[in-house]
Design a protein around this motif. Structure first.
Motif, PDB file in Angstrom:
ATOM      1  N   TYR A 140       0.813  -1.207   0.000  1.00 48.96           N
ATOM      2  CA  TYR A 140       0.000   0.000   0.000  1.00 48.96           C
ATOM      3  C   TYR A 140       0.854   1.268   0.000  1.00 48.96           C
ATOM      4  O   TYR A 140       0.304   2.380  -0.111  1.00 48.96           O
ATOM      5  CB  TYR A 140      -0.954   0.016   1.206  1.00 48.96           C
ATOM      6  N   LEU A 141       2.170   1.120   0.118  1.00 52.66           N
ATOM      7  CA  LEU A 141       3.066   2.283   0.066  1.00 52.66           C
ATOM      8  C   LEU A 141       4.452   1.816  -0.350  1.00 52.66           C
ATOM      9  O   LEU A 141       4.945   0.801   0.148  1.00 52.66           O
ATOM     10  CB  LEU A 141       3.154   2.975   1.432  1.00 52.66           C
ATOM     11  N   LEU A 142       5.063   2.558  -1.277  1.00 57.25           N
ATOM     12  CA  LEU A 142       6.457   2.326  -1.634  1.00 57.25           C
ATOM     13  C   LEU A 142       7.297   3.412  -0.971  1.00 57.25           C
ATOM     14  O   LEU A 142       7.244   4.575  -1.359  1.00 57.25           O
ATOM     15  CB  LEU A 142       6.654   2.353  -3.150  1.00 57.25           C
ATOM     16  N   ALA A 143       8.042   3.020   0.047  1.00 54.65           N
ATOM     17  CA  ALA A 143       8.920   3.946   0.758  1.00 54.65           C
ATOM     18  C   ALA A 143      10.363   3.677   0.334  1.00 54.65           C
ATOM     19  O   ALA A 143      10.651   2.712  -0.385  1.00 54.65           O
ATOM     20  CB  ALA A 143       8.764   3.768   2.266  1.00 54.65           C
ATOM     21  N   HIS A 144      11.269   4.533   0.768  1.00 54.81           N
ATOM     22  CA  HIS A 144      12.687   4.382   0.455  1.00 54.81           C
ATOM     23  C   HIS A 144      13.512   4.765   1.676  1.00 54.81           C
ATOM     24  O   HIS A 144      13.121   5.663   2.430  1.00 54.81           O
ATOM     25  CB  HIS A 144      13.097   5.298  -0.699  1.00 54.81           C
ATOM     26  N   GLN A 145      14.650   4.103   1.836  1.00 53.93           N
ATOM     27  CA  GLN A 145      15.565   4.590   2.868  1.00 53.93           C
ATOM     28  C   GLN A 145      16.067   5.957   2.445  1.00 53.93           C
ATOM     29  O   GLN A 145      16.407   6.185   1.290  1.00 53.93           O
ATOM     30  CB  GLN A 145      16.743   3.637   3.079  1.00 53.93           C
ATOM     31  N   ASP A 146      16.103   6.873   3.385  1.00 52.62           N
ATOM     32  CA  ASP A 146      16.497   8.249   3.092  1.00 52.62           C
ATOM     33  C   ASP A 146      17.190   8.828   4.318  1.00 52.62           C
ATOM     34  O   ASP A 146      17.428   8.117   5.305  1.00 52.62           O
ATOM     35  CB  ASP A 146      15.252   9.067   2.724  1.00 52.62           C
ATOM     36  N   VAL A 147      17.511  10.098   4.259  1.00 50.04           N
ATOM     37  CA  VAL A 147      18.082  10.792   5.411  1.00 50.04           C
ATOM     38  C   VAL A 147      17.273  12.046   5.703  1.00 50.04           C
ATOM     39  O   VAL A 147      16.644  12.627   4.804  1.00 50.04           O
ATOM     40  CB  VAL A 147      19.561  11.183   5.193  1.00 50.04           C
ATOM     41  N   LEU A 148      17.286  12.439   6.957  1.00 45.56           N
ATOM     42  CA  LEU A 148      16.674  13.686   7.392  1.00 45.56           C
ATOM     43  C   LEU A 148      17.790  14.585   7.895  1.00 45.56           C
ATOM     44  O   LEU A 148      18.647  14.159   8.684  1.00 45.56           O
ATOM     45  CB  LEU A 148      15.666  13.424   8.513  1.00 45.56           C
ATOM     46  N   VAL A 149      17.799  15.820   7.413  1.00 46.84           N
ATOM     47  CA  VAL A 149      18.823  16.784   7.825  1.00 46.84           C
ATOM     48  C   VAL A 149      18.148  18.085   8.240  1.00 46.84           C
ATOM     49  O   VAL A 149      16.951  18.279   8.000  1.00 46.84           O
ATOM     50  CB  VAL A 149      19.838  17.056   6.689  1.00 46.84           C
ATOM     51  N   ARG A 150      18.903  18.967   8.849  1.00 44.75           N
ATOM     52  CA  ARG A 150      18.342  20.272   9.222  1.00 44.75           C
ATOM     53  C   ARG A 150      18.033  21.072   7.956  1.00 44.75           C
ATOM     54  O   ARG A 150      18.770  21.008   6.968  1.00 44.75           O
ATOM     55  CB  ARG A 150      19.331  21.040  10.109  1.00 44.75           C
ATOM     56  N   ALA A 151      16.956  21.807   8.000  1.00 47.90           N
ATOM     57  CA  ALA A 151      16.505  22.556   6.820  1.00 47.90           C
ATOM     58  C   ALA A 151      17.537  23.567   6.352  1.00 47.90           C
ATOM     59  O   ALA A 151      17.622  23.869   5.160  1.00 47.90           O
ATOM     60  CB  ALA A 151      15.182  23.249   7.119  1.00 47.90           C
ATOM     61  N   ASP A 152      18.334  24.091   7.279  1.00 48.53           N
ATOM     62  CA  ASP A 152      19.312  25.123   6.917  1.00 48.53           C
ATOM     63  C   ASP A 152      20.692  24.553   6.611  1.00 48.53           C
ATOM     64  O   ASP A 152      21.649  25.296   6.410  1.00 48.53           O
ATOM     65  CB  ASP A 152      19.429  26.164   8.036  1.00 48.53           C
ATOM     66  N   ASP A 153      20.812  23.216   6.579  1.00 46.33           N
ATOM     67  CA  ASP A 153      22.099  22.576   6.291  1.00 46.33           C
ATOM     68  C   ASP A 153      22.165  22.235   4.815  1.00 46.33           C
ATOM     69  O   ASP A 153      21.495  21.318   4.335  1.00 46.33           O
ATOM     70  CB  ASP A 153      22.261  21.312   7.140  1.00 46.33           C
ATOM     71  N   ASN A 154      22.990  22.964   4.071  1.00 40.80           N
ATOM     72  CA  ASN A 154      23.127  22.749   2.633  1.00 40.80           C
ATOM     73  C   ASN A 154      24.372  21.934   2.285  1.00 40.80           C
ATOM     74  O   ASN A 154      24.745  21.847   1.113  1.00 40.80           O
ATOM     75  CB  ASN A 154      23.169  24.091   1.902  1.00 40.80           C
ATOM     76  N   SER A 155      25.015  21.343   3.298  1.00 39.26           N
ATOM     77  CA  SER A 155      26.244  20.597   3.048  1.00 39.26           C
ATOM     78  C   SER A 155      25.976  19.157   2.628  1.00 39.26           C
ATOM     79  O   SER A 155      26.892  18.466   2.185  1.00 39.26           O
ATOM     80  CB  SER A 155      27.130  20.615   4.297  1.00 39.26           C
ATOM     81  N   ILE A 156      24.722  18.710   2.775  1.00 32.77           N
ATOM     82  CA  ILE A 156      24.377  17.328   2.389  1.00 32.77           C
ATOM     83  C   ILE A 156      23.358  17.389   1.257  1.00 32.77           C
ATOM     84  O   ILE A 156      22.161  17.538   1.473  1.00 32.77           O
ATOM     85  CB  ILE A 156      23.814  16.547   3.594  1.00 32.77           C
ATOM     86  N   LYS A 157      23.861  17.283   0.042  1.00 37.76           N
ATOM     87  CA  LYS A 157      23.010  17.377  -1.135  1.00 37.76           C
ATOM     88  C   LYS A 157      22.910  16.068  -1.901  1.00 37.76           C
ATOM     89  O   LYS A 157      22.026  15.887  -2.723  1.00 37.76           O
ATOM     90  CB  LYS A 157      23.527  18.479  -2.066  1.00 37.76           C
ATOM     91  N   LYS A 158      23.840  15.166  -1.655  1.00 32.56           N
ATOM     92  CA  LYS A 158      23.849  13.845  -2.293  1.00 32.56           C
ATOM     93  C   LYS A 158      24.347  12.837  -1.284  1.00 32.56           C
ATOM     94  O   LYS A 158      24.984  13.201  -0.273  1.00 32.56           O
ATOM     95  CB  LYS A 158      24.710  13.851  -3.552  1.00 32.56           C
ATOM     96  N   PRO A 159      24.073  11.544  -1.488  1.00 31.40           N
ATOM     97  CA  PRO A 159      24.437  10.529  -0.494  1.00 31.40           C
ATOM     98  C   PRO A 159      25.919  10.546  -0.107  1.00 31.40           C
ATOM     99  O   PRO A 159      26.267  10.361   1.062  1.00 31.40           O
ATOM    100  CB  PRO A 159      24.063   9.215  -1.182  1.00 31.40           C
ATOM    101  N   GLN A 160      26.798  10.802  -1.063  1.00 28.37           N
ATOM    102  CA  GLN A 160      28.229  10.793  -0.779  1.00 28.37           C
ATOM    103  C   GLN A 160      28.643  11.900   0.184  1.00 28.37           C
ATOM    104  O   GLN A 160      29.703  11.836   0.813  1.00 28.37           O
ATOM    105  CB  GLN A 160      29.023  10.909  -2.088  1.00 28.37           C
ATOM    106  N   ASP A 161      27.803  12.928   0.309  1.00 28.79           N
ATOM    107  CA  ASP A 161      28.110  14.023   1.227  1.00 28.79           C
ATOM    108  C   ASP A 161      28.027  13.586   2.687  1.00 28.79           C
ATOM    109  O   ASP A 161      28.412  14.337   3.591  1.00 28.79           O
ATOM    110  CB  ASP A 161      27.159  15.203   0.999  1.00 28.79           C
ATOM    111  N   LEU A 162      27.534  12.369   2.924  1.00 26.65           N
ATOM    112  CA  LEU A 162      27.452  11.854   4.287  1.00 26.65           C
ATOM    113  C   LEU A 162      28.816  11.415   4.815  1.00 26.65           C
ATOM    114  O   LEU A 162      28.972  11.159   6.009  1.00 26.65           O
ATOM    115  CB  LEU A 162      26.471  10.685   4.351  1.00 26.65           C
ATOM    116  N   ASN A 163      29.812  11.324   3.944  1.00 30.14           N
ATOM    117  CA  ASN A 163      31.165  11.034   4.391  1.00 30.14           C
ATOM    118  C   ASN A 163      31.617  12.091   5.388  1.00 30.14           C
ATOM    119  O   ASN A 163      31.415  13.296   5.174  1.00 30.14           O
ATOM    120  CB  ASN A 163      32.133  10.998   3.195  1.00 30.14           C
ATOM    121  N   ASN A 164      32.201  11.629   6.488  1.00 32.75           N
ATOM    122  CA  ASN A 164      32.701  12.491   7.567  1.00 32.75           C
ATOM    123  C   ASN A 164      31.593  13.225   8.321  1.00 32.75           C
ATOM    124  O   ASN A 164      31.874  14.116   9.121  1.00 32.75           O
ATOM    125  CB  ASN A 164      33.720  13.511   7.024  1.00 32.75           C
ATOM    126  N   LYS A 165      30.346  12.842   8.084  1.00 25.73           N
ATOM    127  CA  LYS A 165      29.218  13.401   8.824  1.00 25.73           C
ATOM    128  C   LYS A 165      28.790  12.424   9.915  1.00 25.73           C
ATOM    129  O   LYS A 165      28.988  11.213   9.798  1.00 25.73           O
ATOM    130  CB  LYS A 165      28.033  13.669   7.886  1.00 25.73           C
TER     131      LYS A 165
END
Length: 279
Positions: free
Chosen positions: A124-149
């Motif tokens: 009844y729903l197709l979900a995906h693993q994702d990430v939640l970040v702060r709205a004002d944090d523009n340093s994580i724009k793609k999955p690879q940006d999670l390195n060192n985070k």
């Protein structure tokens, strides 16, 4: 994405089973009488805002609650006939196998391993693993940006480990006791991102006290097909599938998703086709 479709034989079996009446069998259908009124027992999460939550005043809210209530109505039960039972992730198969619940709607991803133990209606729903970040944090724009985070998930979850193993090997894993703790850490800048299914993340972010403070990455790191679990061999599977098809057709599905997850800016997939698993 790969689609797994039900076989022709399974489809024929599904069509045949639709002729059964809503309450004509006790196969997986745990009904009881209370003052002459029938009841139905449904398993949900009690601690996932936007998905399945028991509020301090004893009410139940969330997408899964709305879906479960709609299905119960199609099976012939009023909201007051529903007995809600907490279905923690580790207990779901056991609850169904023992007959403690009629069905479970609890962010319950359909997997081959689980299908060996229980049956699933839906998805009844197709979900995906994702990430939640702060709205004002523009340093994580793609999955690879999670390195060192600093990446948070709950203890025992595989979500954060999946990111570290497959996507961002230098991510700094932080395990907390619950998602609410991760959310507090995210808010206080102790961690940089929280990961689990996007629907669950959207549910938390959609709460009034958090609206506008967080954003979903939209990374779609996995496919999670949420289904409704029933006891193996139960004729409820076909009846619930019929109810889900009606829920989508009459617009109720869209309304439930928008109400429960929309405030977080959740960009949901279209309603999935019954019997089609996206792998």
């Amino acid at each position: 994405m790969k689609l797994r479709m039900v076989s022709a034989a399974a489809a024929a079996a599904l069509a045949l089973s639709l002729t059964a009446t809503a309450c004509g069998s006790d196969n997986g259908n745990k009904s009881s009488s209370g003052g002459g009124d029938k009841t139905i027992t449904v398993g949900i999460k009690f601690d996932q805002p936007g998905i399945g939550l028991k509020t301090p005043d004893g009410k139940y809210t969330g997408l899964d609650v709305d879906v479960a209530t709609y299905v119960a109505k199609q099976l012939g039960y009023k909201p007051g006939d529903i007995e809600w039972k907490e279905a923690k992730s580790a207990d779901r198969e056991t609850l169904l196998q023992r007959g403690d619940v009629n069905y479970i709607v609890a962010s319950y991803s359909i997997t081959p391993e689980r299908q060996k133990k229980v049956d699933f209606a839906g998805p009844y729903l197709l979900a995906h693993q994702d990430v939640l970040v702060r709205a004002d944090d523009n340093s994580i724009k793609k999955p690879q940006d999670l390195n060192n985070k600093k990446l948070c998930s709950v203890t025992g979850s595989t979500s954060a480990q999946n990111v570290k193993t497959k996507i961002a090997p230098n991510a700094q894993l932080q395990e907390y006791g619950g998602y609410s703790e991760c959310l507090t850490g995210l808010e206080n800048k102790v961690i940089d991102a929280l990961t689990t299914d996007d629907a669950i993340l959207a549910g938390y972010a959609a709460q009034k006290e958090f609206q506008g403070r967080f954003r979903l990455g939209g990374f779609k790191l996995s496919n999670e097909n949420y289904g409704i679990g029933v006891k193996k061999g139960s004729d409820l599977k076909a009846k619930i599938n019929t109810a889900l098809e009606k829920m989508v057709k009459d617009g109720s599905w869209d309304a439930y998703v928008k109400k429960n997850l929309g405030p977080a800016g959740y960009k949901n997939e279209p309603a999935p086709k019954i019997g089609v698993i996206v792998s």
